[in-house]
Write an enzyme that holds these catalytic residues in place. Structure first.
Site, PDB file in Angstrom:
ATOM      1  N   PHE A  49       0.811  -1.227   0.000  1.00  0.00           N
ATOM      2  CA  PHE A  49       0.000   0.000   0.000  1.00  0.00           C
ATOM      3  C   PHE A  49       0.842   1.273   0.000  1.00  0.00           C
ATOM      4  O   PHE A  49       0.365   2.328  -0.389  1.00  0.00           O
ATOM      5  CB  PHE A  49      -0.931   0.015   1.235  1.00  0.00           C
ATOM      6  CG  PHE A  49      -0.235   0.407   2.510  1.00  0.00           C
ATOM      7  CD1 PHE A  49      -0.045   1.751   2.833  1.00  0.00           C
ATOM      8  CD2 PHE A  49       0.274  -0.546   3.384  1.00  0.00           C
ATOM      9  CE1 PHE A  49       0.617   2.125   4.000  1.00  0.00           C
ATOM     10  CE2 PHE A  49       0.936  -0.183   4.545  1.00  0.00           C
ATOM     11  CZ  PHE A  49       1.116   1.160   4.849  1.00  0.00           C
TER      12      PHE A  49
ATOM     13  N   CYS B   5       9.429   1.858   3.610  1.00  0.00           N
ATOM     14  CA  CYS B   5      10.318   0.730   3.942  1.00  0.00           C
ATOM     15  C   CYS B   5      11.736   1.219   4.182  1.00  0.00           C
ATOM     16  O   CYS B   5      12.552   0.509   4.746  1.00  0.00           O
ATOM     17  CB  CYS B   5      10.319  -0.279   2.819  1.00  0.00           C
ATOM     18  SG  CYS B   5      11.008   0.395   1.318  1.00  0.00           S
TER      19      CYS B   5
ATOM     20  N   GLU C 282       9.287  -4.424  13.132  1.00  0.00           N
ATOM     21  CA  GLU C 282       9.071  -3.237  12.304  1.00  0.00           C
ATOM     22  C   GLU C 282       7.797  -2.550  12.790  1.00  0.00           C
ATOM     23  O   GLU C 282       6.754  -3.192  12.889  1.00  0.00           O
ATOM     24  CB  GLU C 282       8.904  -3.663  10.842  1.00  0.00           C
ATOM     25  CG  GLU C 282       8.709  -2.500   9.898  1.00  0.00           C
ATOM     26  CD  GLU C 282       8.472  -2.935   8.456  1.00  0.00           C
ATOM     27  OE1 GLU C 282       7.746  -3.913   8.224  1.00  0.00           O
ATOM     28  OE2 GLU C 282       9.034  -2.281   7.561  1.00  0.00           O
TER      29      GLU C 282
HETATM   30  P1  NAD Z   1       1.634  -6.689   2.930  1.00  0.00           P
HETATM   31  O1  NAD Z   1       2.650  -7.767   2.954  1.00  0.00           O
HETATM   32  O2  NAD Z   1       0.511  -6.762   3.891  1.00  0.00           O
HETATM   33  O3  NAD Z   1       0.940  -6.645   1.467  1.00  0.00           O
HETATM   34  C1  NAD Z   1       1.705  -6.543   0.306  1.00  0.00           C
HETATM   35  C2  NAD Z   1       1.014  -7.284  -0.824  1.00  0.00           C
HETATM   36  O4  NAD Z   1       1.022  -8.693  -0.561  1.00  0.00           O
HETATM   37  C3  NAD Z   1      -0.442  -6.899  -1.017  1.00  0.00           C
HETATM   38  O5  NAD Z   1      -0.714  -6.857  -2.394  1.00  0.00           O
HETATM   39  C4  NAD Z   1      -1.200  -8.011  -0.316  1.00  0.00           C
HETATM   40  O6  NAD Z   1      -2.454  -8.243  -0.879  1.00  0.00           O
HETATM   41  C5  NAD Z   1      -0.295  -9.204  -0.512  1.00  0.00           C
HETATM   42  N1  NAD Z   1      -0.306 -10.149   0.618  1.00  0.00           N
HETATM   43  C6  NAD Z   1      -0.391  -9.829   1.944  1.00  0.00           C
HETATM   44  N2  NAD Z   1      -0.306 -10.940   2.688  1.00  0.00           N
HETATM   45  C7  NAD Z   1      -0.158 -11.972   1.827  1.00  0.00           C
HETATM   46  C8  NAD Z   1      -0.019 -13.376   2.008  1.00  0.00           C
HETATM   47  N3  NAD Z   1      -0.010 -13.946   3.217  1.00  0.00           N
HETATM   48  N4  NAD Z   1       0.110 -14.141   0.913  1.00  0.00           N
HETATM   49  C9  NAD Z   1       0.105 -13.596  -0.313  1.00  0.00           C
HETATM   50  N5  NAD Z   1      -0.033 -12.264  -0.540  1.00  0.00           N
HETATM   51  C10 NAD Z   1      -0.150 -11.467   0.521  1.00  0.00           C
HETATM   52  O7  NAD Z   1       2.403  -5.308   3.029  1.00  0.00           O
HETATM   53  P2  NAD Z   1       1.794  -3.843   3.179  1.00  0.00           P
HETATM   54  O8  NAD Z   1       1.251  -3.688   4.551  1.00  0.00           O
HETATM   55  O9  NAD Z   1       0.939  -3.515   2.016  1.00  0.00           O
HETATM   56  O10 NAD Z   1       3.138  -2.973   3.041  1.00  0.00           O
HETATM   57  C11 NAD Z   1       3.949  -2.650   4.125  1.00  0.00           C
HETATM   58  C12 NAD Z   1       5.152  -3.570   4.181  1.00  0.00           C
HETATM   59  O11 NAD Z   1       5.858  -3.524   2.964  1.00  0.00           O
HETATM   60  C13 NAD Z   1       6.160  -3.150   5.241  1.00  0.00           C
HETATM   61  O12 NAD Z   1       6.630  -4.304   5.890  1.00  0.00           O
HETATM   62  C14 NAD Z   1       7.275  -2.497   4.434  1.00  0.00           C
HETATM   63  O13 NAD Z   1       8.551  -2.516   5.033  1.00  0.00           O
HETATM   64  C15 NAD Z   1       7.243  -3.324   3.206  1.00  0.00           C
HETATM   65  N6  NAD Z   1       7.854  -2.641   2.087  1.00  0.00           N
HETATM   66  C16 NAD Z   1       9.080  -3.051   1.680  1.00  0.00           C
HETATM   67  C17 NAD Z   1       9.708  -2.398   0.638  1.00  0.00           C
HETATM   68  C18 NAD Z   1      11.065  -2.818   0.180  1.00  0.00           C
HETATM   69  O14 NAD Z   1      11.469  -2.382  -0.878  1.00  0.00           O
HETATM   70  N7  NAD Z   1      11.784  -3.649   0.900  1.00  0.00           N
HETATM   71  C19 NAD Z   1       9.070  -1.332  -0.004  1.00  0.00           C
HETATM   72  C20 NAD Z   1       7.801  -0.951   0.434  1.00  0.00           C
HETATM   73  C21 NAD Z   1       7.201  -1.617   1.480  1.00  0.00           C
END
Ligand code: NAD
Length: 497
Positions: free
Chosen positions: A150, A282, A382
């Site tokens: 998101f 992130c 985190e």
């Molecule tokens: P999230 O993992 O909840 O969701 C990310 C995506 O994965 C969404 O499209 C969601 O629908 C899908 N998803 C969620 N759980 C899943 C599962 N169990 N199985 C399959 N798909 C699943 O993450 P978020 O809350 O949207 O984003 C925040 C997180 O993203 C933070 O931990 C942040 O650090 C990380 N992030 C990392 C980077 C990077 O480059 N390392 C960049 C941006 C965000």
């Protein structure tokens, strides 16, 4: 009735036939912005099939034509920059300036994708054996998938599909279910830029939809950005099904401040990098490691943080917006309570902060903890909120040991006036992206986004040359052209002569 988000399949925006719908809310008001379908298995199948069909012709499309599509797309995105940013502000609550930055950092990747000819060239060497030349070609994989979080609804989808498609692949994007409208707008503009039908599909939903993609026989590569738990699951399942996977995950980023740093610069940068975007980046700085005398700067830091307040997207005095959801706010509040219970010193507590006129927003004020130790859960987990932890150490060596003992390795920075200290830090730190007097060192797209350790699962990183390698296969050709004369009998050895 709220707007129902369609799916993009085979070049058409189609309504979903699902019975499962989610709500998309404005995080500053809780107003329902849209209803989002969780795509059915048949719709996921149709999306992959459309991508697979489009691949047949797209892989044969000349490279300059692919590059021109990216040029047209880049121009359109720039034209619509403010409009996309406004949408992004509404859906995420980000301030308008920050929303513009989110879009801009995506546009920069599209610019890089327009450079695909130079980026995807192979290598050639003549006379590798008598009359034998050798050269390599890069060829697309087929259907690639992107699963995005998101927190950067413009930048992160744009890390993925433009480069994958410029390489000759076709794509299925599954954006975050929390703010899917910006990715939809990006997809619409891609079609407007002249993308042939089927190059890009967008489908919606959560884990169930992702799981169908992870095991689909026609999916060749998966790019994921999000939390550690989801990243580990996606990496394990995708590779178990013999797909190429790059999974960018969570983080805990430290900024080390040496006493020779410019005090005001260090404090200002700590504030912006920790609570900017409500800490939902992130690469946000979540731990300040103050070395030696810099430990005396905590009152300055507290005072500077206390001046920042959240607010709505177009309030010029707002430092940042709300958290993305009520659940996210509840989680961060629980961590703040836990931090207090664990004995950390809560120097500034934003738990009760409200924004006048917006009683239902997911607001949290800047929060600062001192006296943090590495066994506390607020240090180990985190937080992903506007919360900064401060730790004090006696030396640079101690700071390096602390950062290296943390399992995450996304980003870090050092503030110092000493080139030697910065050089030592850059060399010894086990983190993939290092800033020297730069708090959030997200590389520009000519480089790659290179998180390490628990922040990344895979081999080849996002954008830049590494992404081109991720989205292509290398084919190596060894060629000999005979003249008429047969000079030798069968070569019975492996030695190429
Ligand atoms: P999230 O993992 O909840 O969701 C990310 C995506 O994965 C969404 O499209 C969601 O629908 C899908 N998803 C969620 N759980 C899943 C599962 N169990 N199985 C399959 N798909 C699943 O993450 P978020 O809350 O949207 O984003 C925040 C997180 O993203 C933070 O931990 C942040 O650090 C990380 N992030 C990392 C980077 C990077 O480059 N390392 C960049 C941006 C965000």
């Amino acid at each position: 009735m709220a707007y129902q988000v369609p799916l993009l399949i085979g070049g058409k925006m189609v309504p979903s036939r699902t019975e499962q719908w989610l709500e998309v809310n404005n995080p500053a008001t809780q107003k329902v912005i849209a209803r989002l379908p969780c795509a059915t298995a048949a719709e996921v199948e149709a999306a992959v099939a459309a991508a697979s069909d489009a691949f047949v012709t797209w892989k044969e499309t000349p490279v300059p034509e692919r590059a021109r599509l990216m040029l047209r797309y880049q121009a359109l995105l720039k034209e619509q920059h403010d409009e996309i940013a406004r949408l992004l502000s509404r859906d995420t609550g980000k301030t308008f300036e920050d929303a513009k930055g989110d879009v801009w950092r995506g546009i920069e990747v599209v610019e890089q994708a327009a450079n695909i000819a130079a980026l995807s060239m192979g290598e050639a060497l003549e006379n590798v054996a008598g009359g034998v030349d050798c050269y390599s070609l890069t060829q697309p994989l087929g259907v690639c998938v992107g699963i995005t979080p998101f927190n950067f609804p413009a930048m992160i989808p744009l890390w993925m599909f433009p480069l994958a498609i410029a390489c000759g692949n076709t794509f299925v994007l599954k954006p975050s279910e929390q703010d899917p409208l910006v990715p939809m707008r990006l997809a619409e503009l891609f079609m407007e830029a002249g993308a042939p039908d089927g190059l890009l599909q967008v489908i919606h939903g959560g884990k169930e939809v992702v799981d169908l993609l992870l095991v689909h026989s026609q999916v060749r590569a998966i790019s994921f950005v999000g939390s550690v738990a989801a990243g580990q699951h996606i990496y394990r399942t995708g590779t178990e099904h013999l797909k190429r996977v790059q999974a960018f995950a969570g983080a805990k980023n430290h900024m080390v401040v040496l006493p020779d740093a410019n005090r005001q610069q260090a404090v200002n940068n700590l504030v912006g990098a920790s609570v900017g975007a409500a800490g939902q980046r992130c690469m946000a700085i979540s731990v300040a490691v103050l070395v030696g005398e810099a430990g005396n700067w905590i009152p300055d830091l507290k005072a500077a943080m206390a001046k920042v307040r959240p607010g709505i997207w177009n309030d010029p005095d707002a430092g940042y917006g709300p958290l993305i959801s009520q659940a996210a706010k509840t989680r961060v509040l629980q961590l703040i309570t836990r931090g207090k219970g664990e004995g950390a010193d809560c120097l500034l507590d934003g738990s009760q902060v409200q924004v006048s006129g917006y009683p239902d927003g997911n607001w949290l004020g800047p929060t600062l903890f001192g006296g943090v130790t590495s066994d506390m859960s607020i240090y180990k987990e985190e937080i992903f909120g506007p919360v900064l932890l401060v730790m004090t150490v006696d030396s640079l060596d101690e700071a390096i040991a602390l950062v290296n003992a943390n399992p995450y390795g996304n980003g870090t920075s050092i503030f110092t006036a000493s080139g030697a200290a910065a050089r030592k830090y850059q060399h010894e730190i086990q983190v993939g992206q290092v800033g020297i007097n730069v708090p959030i060192p997200v590389p520009l797209p000519f480089f790659s986004f290179t998180g390490w350790r628990k922040s990344f699962y895979g081999d080849l990183h996002a954008y830049g040359k590494q992404a081109v390698r991720f989205y292509t296969e290398t084919k190596t050709v060894t060629a000999r052209w005979f003249d008429d004369e047969i000079v030798a009998g069968p070569n019975m050895s492996i030695h190429l002569k």
